[in-house]
Scaffold this motif. Structure first.
Motif, PDB file in Angstrom:
ATOM      1  N   SER A 131      45.814  52.156  17.678  1.00 34.91           N
ATOM      2  CA  SER A 131      46.846  52.502  18.441  1.00 34.91           C
ATOM      3  C   SER A 131      48.257  51.796  18.471  1.00 34.91           C
ATOM      4  N   SER A 132      48.087  50.656  17.794  1.00 36.82           N
ATOM      5  CA  SER A 132      49.359  49.728  17.764  1.00 36.82           C
ATOM      6  C   SER A 132      49.223  48.884  16.510  1.00 36.82           C
ATOM      7  N   MET A 134      56.030  44.975  18.540  1.00 38.66           N
ATOM      8  CA  MET A 134      54.870  45.817  18.378  1.00 38.66           C
ATOM      9  C   MET A 134      55.295  47.194  18.231  1.00 38.66           C
ATOM     10  N   ASP A 160      53.486  50.933  19.414  1.00 38.57           N
ATOM     11  CA  ASP A 160      52.170  51.611  19.862  1.00 38.57           C
ATOM     12  C   ASP A 160      52.814  53.078  20.020  1.00 38.57           C
ATOM     13  N   ASN A 190      55.243  46.918  25.633  1.00 42.18           N
ATOM     14  CA  ASN A 190      54.155  46.302  24.885  1.00 42.18           C
ATOM     15  C   ASN A 190      55.013  45.266  24.218  1.00 42.18           C
ATOM     16  N   THR A 231      47.977  58.103  22.857  1.00 34.46           N
ATOM     17  CA  THR A 231      47.298  57.831  21.460  1.00 34.46           C
ATOM     18  C   THR A 231      46.730  59.021  20.902  1.00 34.46           C
TER      19      THR A 231
END
Length: 356
Positions: free
Chosen positions: A62-63, A77, A79, A133, A262
Motif C-alpha cells: 500500500s506504500s 513516501m 501511499d 504520511n 487501497t
C-alpha cells in the motif's frame, strides 16, 4: 517472562531489522498467482503516477518510499492517500459540464484537466500530497518498541528501516508497518496462534474494546448507490482510509461492506481500470471481492471485518492481522441482535496500548 511485562520485553528484545526479515512469515499465505518481491520495494522519483500505482498493485503493497538519484536519498513516501488526493484534485478541475469518457485512462484525464497538459506526471510530485504520511526513519538495530513509539508520535502507519553501514551510506532494508507489528503481537499473544509465548499473556489485550473506551468516533458512511469517487471524497475530506457502505432498512441500518483507499489499486493499477471510479460502491465492492476470491482459489479473501464492543482487544488484533486491514467496524449486538455500526477500531487506536 512475567505477564505484566511480557509484551514490553518482546518489543524491546526484537529489532526492527529482525521484524522486517520476518514480515513474509507473519503474513497469511499469498494467492497462487503472487510471488513476494525478493528485495524491498522503493519507487524512482521519475516514474509516472500510473507506473508507480502499477508497481504498488503488482507487489500488493500500500506504500513505498520514493528515491531520488538527484537528491541521493529518499524524498518521501507514496501511499494511496497521496494517489487519492491527486485523483480528486484532477477530477475537481474538470468543469461540471465536461463529458467524462469512462474509457479514458488516468493520463488522459490529467492531460485534459491540468492547464499545462502534463500527461506524464512524475510520482515525486505526489510525495506526501495528502499531508498524512511523512517519511519517518528508524534504525535497523533499534527495538520494535521504537517503531511503535514513532507510529504514535508522528501519527504514521509505517516507518522506513535503514541500516547504518560502515561507509556512512545507509542501506534500505524495507518498510515496517503497524500491520506487521500487529501481526507479530498476534502471533505471540493471540488465542489462535501456534507460536504463542508459553505461559505468558498480555493482560490489557484480554480487556474488551468497550472496557478500554475504544468504541469512539463518528461512523462515516456511504450508501450502496453512491459512487466510488464520492466515497473517496469523503475519506479524503475526513482523513480516514476506509469508509463503511451502509444500507438503510426498516429496522435501522445494515452494514453492507466497505471501501478502502487501497482498493483503488484496482482502479489505477491496470489499463483503463479507472472507469470503476464512476461505479456505485455496491457494484465496485462486489466486483472487487469476486476478483479477490478468484485469485484465492475461491476462498473468501475478506473474512469478517467487524468486531463488537465485547470483543477482546487481542481478538480484534488477530482479526486485523488475518484480514490485512487497518480498521474494523464495531457493530452493536448487546441484545443478541445486530443493530448497526456504532464505531470504528483502527490500528492507530491500538498502537498506544502497546506502550502502556
Amino acid at each position: 517472562m512475567s505477564n505484566d511485562n511480557a509484551l514490553h520485553q518482546l518489543l524491546t528484545s526484537v529489532s526492527c531489522r529482525d521484524l522486517v526479515d520476518r514480515t513474509q512469515a507473519l503474513r497469511s499465505p499469498h494467492p497462487p498467482s503472487f510471488s513476494p518481491p525478493e528485495h524491498p520495494i522503493c519507487l524512482d522519483s521519475e516514474l509516472t503516477v500510473q507506473e508507480a500505482c502499477a508497481a504498488l498493485a503488482k507487489h500488493r503493497i500500500s506504500s513505498a518510499p520514493i528515491y531520488s538519484s538527484e537528491e541521493g536519498g529518499f524524498i518521501g513516501m507514496l501511499d494511496y492517500k497521496d494517489v487519492v488526493a491527486y485523483v480528486l484534485a484532477v477530477l475537481h478541475k474538470i468543469p461540471h459540464d465536461t463529458v467524462v469518457d469512462s474509457e479514458m485512462e488516468v493520463t488522459d484525464i490529467v492531460k485534459r484537466a491540468l492547464t499545462q497538459g502534463h500527461a506524464n506526471v512524475p510520482v515525486k510530485l505526489l510525495s506526501n500530497m495528502s499531508l498524512k504520511n511523512p517519511l519517518v526513519v528508524v534504525d535497523a538495530a533499534a527495538p520494535v518498541l521504537d517503531a511503535v513509539e514513532e507510529f504514535v508520535r508522528a501519527k504514521v502507519h509505517r516507518v522506513v528501516v535503514l541500516d547504518k553501514s560502515v561507509d556512512g551510506k545507509p542501506t534500505f532494508l524495507g518498510v515496517l508497518s503497524q500491520s506487521t507489528v500487529a501481526a507479530f503481537v498476534a502471533s505471540k499473544f493471540g488465542k489462535l496462534s501456534s507460536a504463542r509465548i508459553p505461559g505468558a499473556h498480555w493482560p490489557r489485550g484480554d480487556q474488551t474494546i468497550a472496557d478500554l473506551k475504544l468504541v469512539q468516533g463518528e461512523v462515516l458512511s456511504v450508501t450502496p448507490e453512491d459512487t466510488v469517487v464520492e466515497a473517496l471524497y469523503r475519506m479524503h475530506e475526513n482523513q480516514i482510509s476506509s469508509i463503511a457502505i451502509i444500507k438503510k432498512t426498516s429496522d435501522g441500518t445494515e452494514m453492507w461492506g466497505s471501501i478502502s483507499m487501497t482498493d483503488i489499486k484496482e482502479v489505477l493499477g491496470r489499463k483503463r481500470g479507472w472507469s470503476q471510479l464512476l461505479q456505485p460502491t455496491k457494484a465496485f465492492f462486489t466486483s472487487l471481492r469476486n476478483t479477490q476470491a478468484i485469485e484465492n482459489d475461491g476462498r473468501d479473501a475478506v473474512p469478517s471485518f467487524v468486531v463488537h464492543p465485547s470483543t477482546q482487544v487481542i481478538t480484534a488484533i488477530e482479526k486485523m492481522a488475518a484480514t490485512h486491514t487497518h480498521r474494523m467496524w464495531v457493530v452493536d449486538n448487546s441484545d443478541g441482535r445486530t443493530r448497526g455500526v456504532v464505531g470504528v477500531l483502527s490500528l492507530s487506536n491500538v498502537m498506544p496500548l502497546l506502550l502502556m
